[in-house]
Design a protein around this motif. Structure first.
Motif, PDB file in Angstrom:
ATOM      1  N   ALA A  77       0.825  -1.205   0.000  1.00  8.79           N
ATOM      2  CA  ALA A  77       0.000   0.000   0.000  1.00  8.79           C
ATOM      3  C   ALA A  77       0.863   1.262   0.000  1.00  8.79           C
ATOM      4  O   ALA A  77       0.591   2.213  -0.741  1.00  8.79           O
ATOM      5  CB  ALA A  77      -0.935  -0.001   1.205  1.00  8.79           C
ATOM      6  N   GLU A  78       1.915   1.269   0.824  1.00  8.36           N
ATOM      7  CA  GLU A  78       2.776   2.452   0.888  1.00  8.36           C
ATOM      8  C   GLU A  78       3.578   2.618  -0.396  1.00  8.36           C
ATOM      9  O   GLU A  78       3.706   3.729  -0.923  1.00  8.36           O
ATOM     10  CB  GLU A  78       3.707   2.367   2.099  1.00  8.36           C
ATOM     11  N   GLU A  79       4.125   1.515  -0.920  1.00 10.67           N
ATOM     12  CA  GLU A  79       4.969   1.600  -2.116  1.00 10.67           C
ATOM     13  C   GLU A  79       4.172   1.974  -3.358  1.00 10.67           C
ATOM     14  O   GLU A  79       4.619   2.770  -4.186  1.00 10.67           O
ATOM     15  CB  GLU A  79       5.685   0.269  -2.348  1.00 10.67           C
ATOM     16  N   MET A  80       2.974   1.395  -3.507  1.00 12.76           N
ATOM     17  CA  MET A  80       2.171   1.617  -4.705  1.00 12.76           C
ATOM     18  C   MET A  80       1.192   2.775  -4.540  1.00 12.76           C
ATOM     19  O   MET A  80       0.441   3.091  -5.454  1.00 12.76           O
ATOM     20  CB  MET A  80       1.391   0.345  -5.068  1.00 12.76           C
ATOM     21  N   LYS A  81       1.198   3.380  -3.327  1.00 14.12           N
ATOM     22  CA  LYS A  81       0.309   4.514  -3.037  1.00 14.12           C
ATOM     23  C   LYS A  81      -1.164   4.178  -3.295  1.00 14.12           C
ATOM     24  O   LYS A  81      -1.888   4.897  -3.971  1.00 14.12           O
ATOM     25  CB  LYS A  81       0.730   5.749  -3.837  1.00 14.12           C
ATOM     26  N   VAL A  82      -1.572   3.017  -2.758  1.00 16.67           N
ATOM     27  CA  VAL A  82      -2.977   2.600  -2.817  1.00 16.67           C
ATOM     28  C   VAL A  82      -3.470   2.429  -1.386  1.00 16.67           C
ATOM     29  O   VAL A  82      -2.681   2.313  -0.447  1.00 16.67           O
ATOM     30  CB  VAL A  82      -3.162   1.288  -3.606  1.00 16.67           C
ATOM     31  N   ASP A  83      -4.780   2.426  -1.215  1.00 20.97           N
ATOM     32  CA  ASP A  83      -5.309   2.231   0.135  1.00 20.97           C
ATOM     33  C   ASP A  83      -5.124   0.781   0.569  1.00 20.97           C
ATOM     34  O   ASP A  83      -4.935  -0.115  -0.252  1.00 20.97           O
ATOM     35  CB  ASP A  83      -6.781   2.645   0.203  1.00 20.97           C
ATOM     36  N   LEU A  84      -5.164   0.570   1.871  1.00 21.50           N
ATOM     37  CA  LEU A  84      -4.844  -0.730   2.450  1.00 21.50           C
ATOM     38  C   LEU A  84      -5.794  -1.824   1.979  1.00 21.50           C
ATOM     39  O   LEU A  84      -5.369  -2.943   1.666  1.00 21.50           O
ATOM     40  CB  LEU A  84      -4.861  -0.635   3.978  1.00 21.50           C
ATOM     41  N   ALA A  85      -7.090  -1.531   1.914  1.00 25.09           N
ATOM     42  CA  ALA A  85      -8.058  -2.546   1.490  1.00 25.09           C
ATOM     43  C   ALA A  85      -7.774  -3.010   0.064  1.00 25.09           C
ATOM     44  O   ALA A  85      -7.903  -4.201  -0.259  1.00 25.09           O
ATOM     45  CB  ALA A  85      -9.484  -2.014   1.605  1.00 25.09           C
ATOM     46  N   SER A  86      -7.374  -2.092  -0.811  1.00 22.35           N
ATOM     47  CA  SER A  86      -7.051  -2.469  -2.195  1.00 22.35           C
ATOM     48  C   SER A  86      -5.831  -3.372  -2.237  1.00 22.35           C
ATOM     49  O   SER A  86      -5.788  -4.349  -2.998  1.00 22.35           O
ATOM     50  CB  SER A  86      -6.794  -1.205  -3.038  1.00 22.35           C
ATOM     51  N   ALA A  87      -4.820  -3.062  -1.421  1.00 20.44           N
ATOM     52  CA  ALA A  87      -3.622  -3.912  -1.364  1.00 20.44           C
ATOM     53  C   ALA A  87      -3.970  -5.292  -0.833  1.00 20.44           C
ATOM     54  O   ALA A  87      -3.439  -6.309  -1.305  1.00 20.44           O
ATOM     55  CB  ALA A  87      -2.562  -3.251  -0.486  1.00 20.44           C
ATOM     56  N   GLU A  88      -4.878  -5.357   0.118  1.00 16.41           N
ATOM     57  CA  GLU A  88      -5.289  -6.655   0.667  1.00 16.41           C
ATOM     58  C   GLU A  88      -6.002  -7.489  -0.391  1.00 16.41           C
ATOM     59  O   GLU A  88      -5.736  -8.698  -0.523  1.00 16.41           O
ATOM     60  CB  GLU A  88      -6.214  -6.438   1.864  1.00 16.41           C
ATOM     61  N   ARG A  89      -6.902  -6.872  -1.132  1.00 14.62           N
ATOM     62  CA  ARG A  89      -7.613  -7.627  -2.169  1.00 14.62           C
ATOM     63  C   ARG A  89      -6.641  -8.178  -3.201  1.00 14.62           C
ATOM     64  O   ARG A  89      -6.809  -9.295  -3.696  1.00 14.62           O
ATOM     65  CB  ARG A  89      -8.661  -6.743  -2.841  1.00 14.62           C
ATOM     66  N   GLU A  90      -5.631  -7.400  -3.530  1.00 10.58           N
ATOM     67  CA  GLU A  90      -4.647  -7.828  -4.521  1.00 10.58           C
ATOM     68  C   GLU A  90      -3.814  -9.002  -4.019  1.00 10.58           C
ATOM     69  O   GLU A  90      -3.608  -9.982  -4.744  1.00 10.58           O
ATOM     70  CB  GLU A  90      -3.716  -6.660  -4.867  1.00 10.58           C
ATOM     71  N   LEU A  91      -3.352  -8.926  -2.771  1.00 14.17           N
ATOM     72  CA  LEU A  91      -2.433  -9.937  -2.261  1.00 14.17           C
ATOM     73  C   LEU A  91      -3.131 -11.102  -1.561  1.00 14.17           C
ATOM     74  O   LEU A  91      -2.688 -12.248  -1.666  1.00 14.17           O
ATOM     75  CB  LEU A  91      -1.423  -9.306  -1.297  1.00 14.17           C
ATOM     76  N   LEU A  92      -4.198 -10.804  -0.832  1.00 16.83           N
ATOM     77  CA  LEU A  92      -4.855 -11.839  -0.031  1.00 16.83           C
ATOM     78  C   LEU A  92      -6.059 -12.465  -0.729  1.00 16.83           C
ATOM     79  O   LEU A  92      -6.454 -13.577  -0.399  1.00 16.83           O
ATOM     80  CB  LEU A  92      -5.315 -11.264   1.316  1.00 16.83           C
ATOM     81  N   GLY A  93      -6.673 -11.721  -1.653  1.00 13.74           N
ATOM     82  CA  GLY A  93      -7.874 -12.204  -2.321  1.00 13.74           C
ATOM     83  C   GLY A  93      -9.153 -11.684  -1.696  1.00 13.74           C
ATOM     84  O   GLY A  93     -10.245 -11.917  -2.209  1.00 13.74           O
ATOM     85  N   PHE A  94      -9.058 -10.966  -0.586  1.00  7.04           N
ATOM     86  CA  PHE A  94     -10.196 -10.354   0.095  1.00  7.04           C
ATOM     87  C   PHE A  94      -9.620  -9.272   0.998  1.00  7.04           C
ATOM     88  O   PHE A  94      -8.398  -9.178   1.177  1.00  7.04           O
ATOM     89  CB  PHE A  94     -10.972 -11.380   0.929  1.00  7.04           C
ATOM     90  N   ASP A  95     -10.498  -8.436   1.571  1.00  2.55           N
ATOM     91  CA  ASP A  95      -9.983  -7.403   2.480  1.00  2.55           C
ATOM     92  C   ASP A  95     -10.431  -7.670   3.915  1.00  2.55           C
ATOM     93  O   ASP A  95     -11.243  -8.562   4.177  1.00  2.55           O
ATOM     94  CB  ASP A  95     -10.371  -5.992   2.018  1.00  2.55           C
ATOM     95  N   HIS A  96      -9.885  -6.896   4.839  1.00  2.38           N
ATOM     96  CA  HIS A  96     -10.153  -7.123   6.262  1.00  2.38           C
ATOM     97  C   HIS A  96     -11.609  -6.873   6.620  1.00  2.38           C
ATOM     98  O   HIS A  96     -12.114  -7.448   7.585  1.00  2.38           O
ATOM     99  CB  HIS A  96      -9.248  -6.238   7.126  1.00  2.38           C
ATOM    100  N   ALA A  97     -12.311  -6.035   5.846  1.00  2.00           N
ATOM    101  CA  ALA A  97     -13.724  -5.769   6.121  1.00  2.00           C
ATOM    102  C   ALA A  97     -14.560  -7.028   5.907  1.00  2.00           C
ATOM    103  O   ALA A  97     -15.414  -7.380   6.732  1.00  2.00           O
ATOM    104  CB  ALA A  97     -14.231  -4.637   5.231  1.00  2.00           C
ATOM    105  N   VAL A  98     -14.307  -7.711   4.810  1.00  2.00           N
ATOM    106  CA  VAL A  98     -15.035  -8.949   4.500  1.00  2.00           C
ATOM    107  C   VAL A  98     -14.745 -10.015   5.553  1.00  2.00           C
ATOM    108  O   VAL A  98     -15.651 -10.729   6.012  1.00  2.00           O
ATOM    109  CB  VAL A  98     -14.652  -9.448   3.092  1.00  2.00           C
TER     110      VAL A  98
END
Length: 315
Positions: free
Chosen positions: A232-253
């Motif tokens: 998220a910090e390196e690509m300047k994206v929000d944390l949930a977007s980085a989670e979806r990319e790497l984990l397949g889902f975000d912490h909200a789900v």
């Protein structure tokens, strides 16, 4: 934390504003509401910097996994996480909440069994969040003035959040996480009250628990969660977007999945599930209120996610 009444220097204020604008890089800072957050957030971050100049430096997370390609289904992740069992006090509380014949005194009796829970609830009830004219000194009095439903939900949320207290690999700043959760709850309650929504206290609990999924994931998968922070910090994206990319889902789900397994109310689950995607839960008030409150807290610098950009505010 010590109080510092001196005015921050112009240099500190400029640095604070750069940090706030860096977080809000994806937002329209000319928008009246966002501009207020920039102004107030700059003051708050400047005070933090005056106390600790390294407070907002990029974090070093050397144990971040370098190759993350999903964690599996939610069921698999929950199983791998080996989450702690629900505390007995929470099970007793849920039993009282689900019993139509239970009384306010039954609720007060269960809460009073746990001195730490009692102290926490009385501290919250006596805070500016509720602004009662006189001090509330007993659980029975708290039940009477706050309401059985509201206090039981608040107690459940407080117990649940206290289940996760470890700090694996230095990823979790527990004080920052708690401040963020309280801030989102406070802002959410204020928004709900302004909009004259029923039971504003339930929005406070939603704010308190909106990131419970992140805390659970960070405890169970610290290296993978560190990777999402780095991305998220390196690509300047929000944390949930980085989670979806790497984990397949975000912490909200994931948080909503856990709350569903633990039989929390549907409105609370919905708010947690969609606080990063409020359009999907548009027929309910919770997602939009929690989304706005989360944006406010992160934009103001009340965040645990370092320098990760803040998700833009949805209309």
């Amino acid at each position: 934390m010590p109080e510092h009444n001196s005015t921050p220097s112009p240099q500190v204020l400029r640095k604070a504003e750069r940090i706030v604008r860096m977080r809000l890089v994806h937002s329209d800072t000319s928008h009246p509401a966002v501009s207020v957050i920039v102004e107030e957030g700059t003051k708050l971050v400047a005070r933090e910097l005056a106390q600790d100049p390294s407070r907002f430096e990029p974090r070093s997370l050397p144990n971040a996994s370098e190759d993350v390609h999903g964690l599996g289904t939610l069921e698999e992740v929950a199983r791998k996480a080996k989450l702690p069992p629900l505390p007995q006090i929470l099970l007793e509380l849920q039993k009282v909440m689900n019993d139509p014949d239970s009384s306010a005194s039954d609720l007060a009796r269960v809460i009073s069994k746990d001195p730490k829970l009692t102290a926490t609830l009385l501290r919250i009830v006596n805070s500016p969040l509720f602004s009662f004219p006189s001090q509330i000194e007993t659980v029975s009095r708290a039940v009477a003035v706050v309401g059985t439903k509201q206090l039981s939900t608040l107690a459940s949320g407080t117990i649940l959040l206290s289940m996760f207290r470890s700090d694996p690999n230095g990823i979790i700043d527990l004080e920052a996480f708690w401040k963020h959760s309280i801030a989102v709850g406070t802002y959410a309650r204020s928004i709900a009250a302004r909009r004259k929504l029923d039971d504003p206290e339930r929005f406070f609990v939603g704010g308190l628990l909106h990131d419970i999924g992140w805390m659970a994931l960070a405890n169970a998968f610290p290296n993978e969660i560190a990777a999402t922070l780095v991305r998220a910090e390196e690509m300047k994206v929000d944390l949930a977007s980085a989670e979806r990319e790497l984990l397949g889902f975000d912490h909200a789900v994931f948080g909503a999945y856990l709350l569903r397994q633990w039989k929390f109310p549907l409105l609370l689950i919905t708010g947690v599930a969609f606080h990063h995607d409020p359009e999907r839960g548009a027929k309910y008030a919770e997602p939009k209120v929690l989304h706005a409150a989360n944006f406010m807290a992160n934009g103001m610098g009340l965040t645990f996610a370092g320098l990760c950009p803040v998700q833009p505010l949805h209309n």
